[in-house]
Design a protein around this motif. Structure first.
Motif, PDB file in Angstrom:
ATOM      1  N   VAL A 187       0.864  -1.184   0.000  1.00 50.14           N
ATOM      2  CA  VAL A 187       0.000   0.000   0.000  1.00 50.14           C
ATOM      3  C   VAL A 187       0.899   1.232   0.000  1.00 50.14           C
ATOM      4  CG1 VAL A 187      -1.706   1.333   1.297  1.00 50.14           C
ATOM      5  CG2 VAL A 187      -1.887  -1.165   1.200  1.00 50.14           C
ATOM      6  N   VAL A 188       0.619   2.180  -0.871  1.00 49.34           N
ATOM      7  CA  VAL A 188       1.398   3.421  -0.937  1.00 49.34           C
ATOM      8  C   VAL A 188       0.638   4.508  -0.191  1.00 49.34           C
ATOM      9  CG1 VAL A 188       2.426   5.164  -2.446  1.00 49.34           C
ATOM     10  CG2 VAL A 188       2.416   2.750  -3.143  1.00 49.34           C
ATOM     11  N   VAL A 189       1.321   5.136   0.766  1.00 50.24           N
ATOM     12  CA  VAL A 189       0.720   6.189   1.585  1.00 50.24           C
ATOM     13  C   VAL A 189       1.494   7.488   1.372  1.00 50.24           C
ATOM     14  CG1 VAL A 189       0.194   6.967   3.924  1.00 50.24           C
ATOM     15  CG2 VAL A 189      -0.074   4.549   3.321  1.00 50.24           C
ATOM     16  N   ILE A 190       0.800   8.504   0.878  1.00 55.04           N
ATOM     17  CA  ILE A 190       1.425   9.815   0.665  1.00 55.04           C
ATOM     18  C   ILE A 190       1.020  10.697   1.846  1.00 55.04           C
ATOM     19  CG2 ILE A 190       1.644  11.773  -0.899  1.00 55.04           C
ATOM     20  CD1 ILE A 190       0.722   9.867  -3.147  1.00 55.04           C
ATOM     21  N   ASN A 191       1.967  10.935   2.744  1.00 53.86           N
ATOM     22  CA  ASN A 191       1.693  11.611   4.016  1.00 53.86           C
ATOM     23  C   ASN A 191       1.933  13.119   3.921  1.00 53.86           C
ATOM     24  OD1 ASN A 191       0.986  11.771   6.731  1.00 53.86           O
ATOM     25  ND2 ASN A 191       3.062  11.368   7.451  1.00 53.86           N
ATOM     26  N   LYS A 192       1.510  13.825   4.965  1.00 56.21           N
ATOM     27  CA  LYS A 192       1.737  15.261   5.147  1.00 56.21           C
ATOM     28  C   LYS A 192       0.937  16.119   4.173  1.00 56.21           C
ATOM     29  CE  LYS A 192       6.111  14.844   7.535  1.00 56.21           C
ATOM     30  NZ  LYS A 192       7.405  15.454   7.833  1.00 56.21           N
ATOM     31  N   CYS A 193      -0.297  15.682   3.882  1.00 58.78           N
ATOM     32  CA  CYS A 193      -1.177  16.492   3.042  1.00 58.78           C
ATOM     33  C   CYS A 193      -1.486  17.838   3.689  1.00 58.78           C
ATOM     34  CB  CYS A 193      -2.486  15.755   2.785  1.00 58.78           C
ATOM     35  SG  CYS A 193      -2.305  14.354   1.654  1.00 58.78           S
ATOM     36  N   ASP A 194      -1.443  17.891   5.015  1.00 56.00           N
ATOM     37  CA  ASP A 194      -1.728  19.152   5.702  1.00 56.00           C
ATOM     38  C   ASP A 194      -0.719  20.237   5.359  1.00 56.00           C
ATOM     39  OD1 ASP A 194       0.374  19.026   8.339  1.00 56.00           O
ATOM     40  OD2 ASP A 194      -0.237  17.110   7.489  1.00 56.00           O
ATOM     41  N   GLU A 195       0.491  19.844   4.935  1.00 53.68           N
ATOM     42  CA  GLU A 195       1.537  20.811   4.612  1.00 53.68           C
ATOM     43  C   GLU A 195       1.450  21.329   3.182  1.00 53.68           C
ATOM     44  OE1 GLU A 195       5.333  19.191   5.586  1.00 53.68           O
ATOM     45  OE2 GLU A 195       4.843  18.908   7.717  1.00 53.68           O
ATOM     46  N   MET A 196       0.512  20.798   2.415  1.00 55.94           N
ATOM     47  CA  MET A 196       0.313  21.287   1.052  1.00 55.94           C
ATOM     48  C   MET A 196      -0.324  22.674   1.098  1.00 55.94           C
ATOM     49  SD  MET A 196       0.693  20.762  -2.153  1.00 55.94           S
ATOM     50  CE  MET A 196       1.040  19.005  -2.345  1.00 55.94           C
ATOM     51  N   ALA A 197       0.137  23.566   0.252  1.00 56.70           N
ATOM     52  CA  ALA A 197      -0.411  24.931   0.212  1.00 56.70           C
ATOM     53  C   ALA A 197      -1.870  24.911  -0.253  1.00 56.70           C
ATOM     54  CB  ALA A 197       0.436  25.786  -0.728  1.00 56.70           C
ATOM     55  N   PRO A 198      -2.668  25.814   0.305  1.00 55.21           N
ATOM     56  CA  PRO A 198      -2.360  26.787   1.354  1.00 55.21           C
ATOM     57  C   PRO A 198      -2.257  26.109   2.722  1.00 55.21           C
ATOM     58  CG  PRO A 198      -4.651  27.009   0.661  1.00 55.21           C
ATOM     59  CD  PRO A 198      -4.035  26.015  -0.245  1.00 55.21           C
ATOM     60  N   THR A 199      -1.109  26.260   3.376  1.00 49.58           N
ATOM     61  CA  THR A 199      -0.785  25.506   4.591  1.00 49.58           C
ATOM     62  C   THR A 199      -1.605  25.925   5.809  1.00 49.58           C
ATOM     63  OG1 THR A 199       1.013  27.059   5.079  1.00 49.58           O
ATOM     64  CG2 THR A 199       1.567  25.081   3.805  1.00 49.58           C
ATOM     65  N   ARG A 200      -2.270  27.083   5.724  1.00 48.56           N
ATOM     66  CA  ARG A 200      -3.024  27.544   6.903  1.00 48.56           C
ATOM     67  C   ARG A 200      -4.259  26.686   7.175  1.00 48.56           C
ATOM     68  NH1 ARG A 200      -3.935  31.162   2.842  1.00 48.56           N
ATOM     69  NH2 ARG A 200      -6.098  31.628   2.233  1.00 48.56           N
ATOM     70  N   TYR A 201      -4.666  25.899   6.188  1.00 53.41           N
ATOM     71  CA  TYR A 201      -5.828  25.021   6.375  1.00 53.41           C
ATOM     72  C   TYR A 201      -5.341  23.663   6.872  1.00 53.41           C
ATOM     73  CZ  TYR A 201      -8.353  28.547   3.700  1.00 53.41           C
ATOM     74  OH  TYR A 201      -8.919  29.730   3.262  1.00 53.41           O
ATOM     75  N   LYS A 202      -5.540  23.407   8.143  1.00 50.08           N
ATOM     76  CA  LYS A 202      -5.090  22.154   8.753  1.00 50.08           C
ATOM     77  C   LYS A 202      -6.239  21.201   9.062  1.00 50.08           C
ATOM     78  CE  LYS A 202      -0.728  23.380   8.994  1.00 50.08           C
ATOM     79  NZ  LYS A 202       0.304  22.716   8.151  1.00 50.08           N
ATOM     80  N   THR A 203      -7.439  21.742   9.191  1.00 47.40           N
ATOM     81  CA  THR A 203      -8.606  20.906   9.470  1.00 47.40           C
ATOM     82  C   THR A 203      -9.110  20.308   8.161  1.00 47.40           C
ATOM     83  OG1 THR A 203      -9.217  22.332  11.335  1.00 47.40           O
ATOM     84  CG2 THR A 203     -10.920  20.861  10.464  1.00 47.40           C
ATOM     85  N   PRO A 204      -9.111  18.983   8.024  1.00 56.78           N
ATOM     86  CA  PRO A 204      -9.469  18.351   6.744  1.00 56.78           C
ATOM     87  C   PRO A 204     -10.800  18.811   6.158  1.00 56.78           C
ATOM     88  CG  PRO A 204      -8.491  16.737   8.191  1.00 56.78           C
ATOM     89  CD  PRO A 204      -8.639  17.986   9.010  1.00 56.78           C
ATOM     90  N   SER A 205     -11.800  19.016   7.007  1.00 60.17           N
ATOM     91  CA  SER A 205     -13.107  19.437   6.499  1.00 60.17           C
ATOM     92  C   SER A 205     -13.067  20.832   5.899  1.00 60.17           C
ATOM     93  CB  SER A 205     -14.153  19.387   7.623  1.00 60.17           C
ATOM     94  OG  SER A 205     -13.804  20.276   8.673  1.00 60.17           O
ATOM     95  N   GLU A 206     -11.990  21.569   6.181  1.00 56.51           N
ATOM     96  CA  GLU A 206     -11.871  22.937   5.672  1.00 56.51           C
ATOM     97  C   GLU A 206     -10.880  23.043   4.512  1.00 56.51           C
ATOM     98  OE1 GLU A 206     -10.789  25.291   9.043  1.00 56.51           O
ATOM     99  OE2 GLU A 206     -12.707  24.988  10.078  1.00 56.51           O
ATOM    100  N   TYR A 207     -10.350  21.911   4.060  1.00 58.12           N
ATOM    101  CA  TYR A 207      -9.433  21.966   2.924  1.00 58.12           C
ATOM    102  C   TYR A 207     -10.143  22.617   1.728  1.00 58.12           C
ATOM    103  CZ  TYR A 207      -5.971  18.639   4.919  1.00 58.12           C
ATOM    104  OH  TYR A 207      -5.018  18.020   5.682  1.00 58.12           O
ATOM    105  N   PRO A 208      -9.577  23.697   1.169  1.00 59.34           N
ATOM    106  CA  PRO A 208     -10.188  24.292  -0.026  1.00 59.34           C
ATOM    107  C   PRO A 208      -9.940  23.419  -1.248  1.00 59.34           C
ATOM    108  CG  PRO A 208      -8.158  25.423   0.515  1.00 59.34           C
ATOM    109  CD  PRO A 208      -8.390  24.442   1.621  1.00 59.34           C
TER     110      PRO A 208
END
Length: 447
Positions: A187-208
């Motif tokens: 299984v391939v897991v691509i981690n640290k999606c929270d650090e993708m720009a725009p980085t100020r959005y850390k809550t998954p439900s608020e990802y633009p």
């Protein structure tokens, strides 16, 4: 019910004793319950194949063995914590294999959650000497470890050229299958999606949307490398394992500083911020990828204990609703009221036991009456309606019993769902009553 360490252990012990408790409760039912009904209960509950398989998994589960490969800083320990939903990867080093791989046990108290073979990417590994290459050493370690699943971890914000890692996994999977006569799921897991720009959005439900699109672009980039190199994988998923921690007294703490805390604080760390993204989907993927049933159940015990409890409770609820519907087919009015009440009380008691609580039939009855409103009036009216429907038999033979059966089955299912809300999900009584009313309405609309 909260999943603290003591309650988890108690829950496991109660789940293991489930069959004994169920058998004893049926044997000790009041004399007013016909022997035919007792036999039907025993045969249906204790003889249910799906329920038996779940219970066998609880009794014989083992910690899953996970092979992690990923470059330094990709967040392997964070992923383990995210999967378990608690700070467990304060992993304890149990076996040192080579300079390039270590086997860890992730524990919650004395309970081993999973065994992990942690390696750096092959591109970062070094040969032991002129005779043994880093690749050969890792292959030897992995074959001795016999993992249930391999996870290739990649970084969402660094588009590394991981061709060498992919080629290594391809070679490893081929050799592993040849030696062990079983495929190695990857299984391939691509981690640290929270650090993708725009980085100020850390809550998954608020990802633009633009953040999600960028994450998907990275997934396609890595998928292209995997396809071009001919590596067969079970799935690929982008995730965030971001969790911020705090001590029991509410002080937030950086991950780097956790090791300096008193042991009590480390053992009782709580989630201050939950930024996990698609971790539940990853758990689904890992469960499906793992071929060994005992290891599959071990993953559920490590990361989804409450879900396992709920799955068993749901299965019980369906069984009891079916039995209630069958009993309510009795054409004689009032004959089954007491039997149905006892059946529902047994159901509530068994659900409570799965959550780690031991309640009597009388306590379960009180719970059932409390669902009916003040002094149980509402419940009584429903029983009267259910029984009154049987008078339809005088006009259309069998029609009243069919209505009664539907009401009884739906009512039992609603009570079971209410018991799950109260004993398993730890909801307040007001919330549980609301759930009960919703379940009744849902049941009525399906008829």
């Amino acid at each position: 019910m909260k999943d603290d360490k003591m309650k988890i252990e108690q829950r496991l012990q109660n789940m293991k004793k489930f069959y004994v408790k169920a058998g004893d409760m049926i044997d000790n039912l009041p004399d007013a319950i016909p022997e035919k009904t007792r036999r039907m209960l025993k045969d249906t509950i204790l003889g249910d194949k799906d329920l038996k398989k779940l219970m066998e998994g609880i009794e014989s589960h083992r910690p899953p063995r996970i092979f992690l490969i990923g470059r330094t800083g990709v967040g392997k320990s964070s992923l383990v914590n995210a999967l378990c939903g608690s700070y467990v990867a304060k992993v304890s080093d149990t076996v040192s294999c080579t300079e390039n791989a270590n086997i860890y046990q992730c524990k919650d108290g004395d309970r081993v959650l999973m065994d992990i073979l942690d390696t750096r990417g092959i591109a970062e590994s070094e040969s032991l000497d002129n005779k043994v290459s880093a690749e050969d050493a890792l292959i030897k370690d992995i074959n001795e470890f016999t993992p249930d699943v391999a996870i290739l971890m990649l970084n969402c914000t660094h588009r590394d050229d991981v061709s060498s890692d992919v080629q290594f996994l391809k070679k490893l999977a081929r050799q592993y299958a040849e030696i062990n006569s079983i495929k190695l799921p990857i299984v391939v897991v691509i981690n640290k999606c929270d650090e993708m720009a725009p980085t100020r959005y850390k809550t998954p439900s608020e990802y633009p949307q633009n953040k999600i699109e960028k994450i998907n672009e990275v997934v396609q980039y890595y998928k292209g490398i995997i396809v071009r190199n001919g590596l067969k994988i079970e799935n690929i998923i982008s995730v965030s394992a971001l969790i911020d921690w705090m001590t029991p007294d509410g002080m937030e703490i950086d991950v780097e500083d956790i090791a300096n805390l008193p042991q009590y604080d480390i053992d009782n760390l709580q989630i201050a911020f939950d930024g996990r993204y698609r971790i539940e989907e990853l758990l689904d993927i890992l469960e499906e990828a793992i071929l060994d049933f005992e290891a599959q159940m071990g993953l559920r015990m490590a990361a989804r204990l409450t879900e396992v409890v709920r799955r068993i409770a749901n299965h019980l609820n369906n069984i009891f609703a079916g039995i209630s519907a069958t009993i309510a087919l009795t054409p004689i009015p009032v004959s089954d009221i007491y039997i149905l009440l006892i059946l529902q009380a047994v159901l509530v008691s068994l659900i409570a036991s799965l959550s780690g609580r031991d309640i009597s039939i009388d306590t379960a009855k009180e719970f059932i009456f409390s669902m009916g409103g003040i002094a149980g009036t509402g419940f009584a009216f429903r029983l009267i309606a259910q029984q009154a429907s049987k008078f339809l038999n005088a006009v259309w033979p069998g029609s009243g019993s069919a209505v009664s059966s539907a009401i009884a089955g739906g009512g039992t299912a609603a009570i079971g769902k209410a018991a799950m809300s109260y004993y398993i999900d730890d909801k307040t009584m007001d919330e549980v009553k609301k759930k009960f009313e919703e379940s009744k309405e849902e049941s009525a609309s399906n008829k």
